[in-house]
Scaffold this motif. Sequence first.
Motif, PDB file in Angstrom:
ATOM      1  N   ARG A 100       0.830  -1.210   0.000  1.00 15.00           N
ATOM      2  CA  ARG A 100       0.000   0.000   0.000  1.00 15.00           C
ATOM      3  C   ARG A 100       0.863   1.258   0.000  1.00 15.00           C
ATOM      4  O   ARG A 100       0.515   2.257  -0.652  1.00 15.00           O
ATOM      5  CB  ARG A 100      -0.923  -0.005   1.214  1.00 15.00           C
ATOM      6  N   ALA A 101       1.974   1.224   0.717  1.00 18.47           N
ATOM      7  CA  ALA A 101       2.843   2.393   0.787  1.00 18.47           C
ATOM      8  C   ALA A 101       3.414   2.740  -0.587  1.00 18.47           C
ATOM      9  O   ALA A 101       3.487   3.912  -0.964  1.00 18.47           O
ATOM     10  CB  ALA A 101       3.976   2.141   1.787  1.00 18.47           C
ATOM     11  N   LEU A 102       3.822   1.718  -1.357  1.00 20.57           N
ATOM     12  CA  LEU A 102       4.354   1.973  -2.697  1.00 20.57           C
ATOM     13  C   LEU A 102       3.236   2.376  -3.657  1.00 20.57           C
ATOM     14  O   LEU A 102       3.391   3.298  -4.460  1.00 20.57           O
ATOM     15  CB  LEU A 102       5.062   0.724  -3.219  1.00 20.57           C
ATOM     16  N   ALA A 107       0.575   3.841  -3.005  1.00 24.27           N
ATOM     17  CA  ALA A 107      -0.006   5.143  -2.676  1.00 24.27           C
ATOM     18  C   ALA A 107       0.512   6.238  -3.600  1.00 24.27           C
ATOM     19  O   ALA A 107      -0.139   7.268  -3.779  1.00 24.27           O
ATOM     20  CB  ALA A 107       0.292   5.502  -1.223  1.00 24.27           C
ATOM     21  N   SER A 108       1.688   6.008  -4.191  1.00 24.39           N
ATOM     22  CA  SER A 108       2.211   6.963  -5.164  1.00 24.39           C
ATOM     23  C   SER A 108       1.532   6.729  -6.507  1.00 24.39           C
ATOM     24  O   SER A 108       1.582   5.621  -7.055  1.00 24.39           O
ATOM     25  CB  SER A 108       3.728   6.787  -5.320  1.00 24.39           C
ATOM     26  N   ARG A 109       0.942   7.760  -7.074  1.00 31.76           N
ATOM     27  CA  ARG A 109       0.284   7.608  -8.370  1.00 31.76           C
ATOM     28  C   ARG A 109       1.281   7.464  -9.506  1.00 31.76           C
ATOM     29  O   ARG A 109       0.896   7.210 -10.640  1.00 31.76           O
ATOM     30  CB  ARG A 109      -0.671   8.782  -8.624  1.00 31.76           C
ATOM     31  N   THR A 141      -3.186   0.806  -9.471  1.00 31.60           N
ATOM     32  CA  THR A 141      -1.942   0.045  -9.538  1.00 31.60           C
ATOM     33  C   THR A 141      -2.238  -1.416  -9.824  1.00 31.60           C
ATOM     34  O   THR A 141      -3.152  -1.998  -9.231  1.00 31.60           O
ATOM     35  CB  THR A 141      -1.163   0.165  -8.216  1.00 31.60           C
ATOM     36  N   VAL A 181       8.597   8.087  -1.402  1.00 29.16           N
ATOM     37  CA  VAL A 181       8.491   7.340  -2.656  1.00 29.16           C
ATOM     38  C   VAL A 181       8.531   8.297  -3.837  1.00 29.16           C
ATOM     39  O   VAL A 181       9.281   8.103  -4.812  1.00 29.16           O
ATOM     40  CB  VAL A 181       7.209   6.492  -2.683  1.00 29.16           C
ATOM     41  N   ASP A 182       7.742   9.356  -3.770  1.00 23.09           N
ATOM     42  CA  ASP A 182       7.678  10.314  -4.873  1.00 23.09           C
ATOM     43  C   ASP A 182       9.021  11.020  -5.082  1.00 23.09           C
ATOM     44  O   ASP A 182       9.414  11.300  -6.224  1.00 23.09           O
ATOM     45  CB  ASP A 182       6.591  11.350  -4.604  1.00 23.09           C
ATOM     46  N   PRO A 240       6.623   6.806   3.986  1.00 22.24           N
ATOM     47  CA  PRO A 240       5.614   7.770   3.532  1.00 22.24           C
ATOM     48  C   PRO A 240       5.645   7.934   2.012  1.00 22.24           C
ATOM     49  O   PRO A 240       6.682   7.790   1.367  1.00 22.24           O
ATOM     50  CB  PRO A 240       6.033   9.077   4.228  1.00 22.24           C
ATOM     51  N   VAL A 241       4.517   8.292   1.445  1.00 25.80           N
ATOM     52  CA  VAL A 241       4.414   8.443  -0.005  1.00 25.80           C
ATOM     53  C   VAL A 241       5.299   9.574  -0.508  1.00 25.80           C
ATOM     54  O   VAL A 241       5.806   9.517  -1.638  1.00 25.80           O
ATOM     55  CB  VAL A 241       2.948   8.653  -0.429  1.00 25.80           C
ATOM     56  N   ASP A 242       5.537  10.604   0.312  1.00 30.41           N
ATOM     57  CA  ASP A 242       6.410  11.694  -0.125  1.00 30.41           C
ATOM     58  C   ASP A 242       7.824  11.197  -0.393  1.00 30.41           C
ATOM     59  O   ASP A 242       8.505  11.693  -1.303  1.00 30.41           O
ATOM     60  CB  ASP A 242       6.444  12.801   0.930  1.00 30.41           C
TER      61      ASP A 242
END
Length: 254
Positions: A53-55, A57-59, A89, A133-134, A129-131
Amino acid sequence: MSDESRPAPAESPSGSRVAAVIPAAGRGVRLGPGAPKALRALNGTPMLIHAVRALAASRSVSLVVVVAPPDGAAEVKSLLEAHELPQWTDFLVVPGGESRQESVRLGLDALPPEYDVVLVHDAARPLVPVDTVDAVVEAVRGGAPAVVPALPLADTVKEVEPAAVPGAPEPVLGTPERARLRAVQTPQGFDRATLMRAHESVTEDVTDDASMVERLGARVVTVPGHEEAFKVTRPLDLVLAEAVLNRRRLNDGF
């Protein structure tokens, strides 16, 4: 989900598409007996599901490949199907190998050709956190062949001569300059061609994929990591991870 109904993944002007590989074939013996580490529950949900889910979460991430234990691909596939995951995803499960390095390579082999940015993420870091990943994705899209999230060290580090007997005193050889040191996390991001070349060229065992790219002489850069992207390795880490999840639910409704 069909291509018509799925939201389009975020892409750079060059049209790069992003896939993530999550090696989850290890046993995690330091957590004690029981299920493989990636399948241990955090607040009632397997750690692997939190990591996926964490990965996702990044679009930017339009495909997640989970590398399962060699004899556990069907179980992991059923696990993913049993939990709610982001609809934008796609997910794929493949059996892994005897080592982390072999498992990552098997995950890379399963990627369709249109993906040219690859993230490699530890299932044991379920709360990234998604930030973060982005930030890794954008650095790769910006031209870096390899990117790692990293944190400055809070503790002074000593280089020692390892003792022949566990627990014996170890002579200190030196004190590295702490300002130049970083603790590395995941997801690590790569230009796909560079990472594939590293897996084809580097045969000795290494601790992470960025180290393989370093052996090629390619440039590796860091972006800021996050304190919540810690690795769940020991029983105390499970307690801390559950505390983070509880705080997120109270503060953010996560």
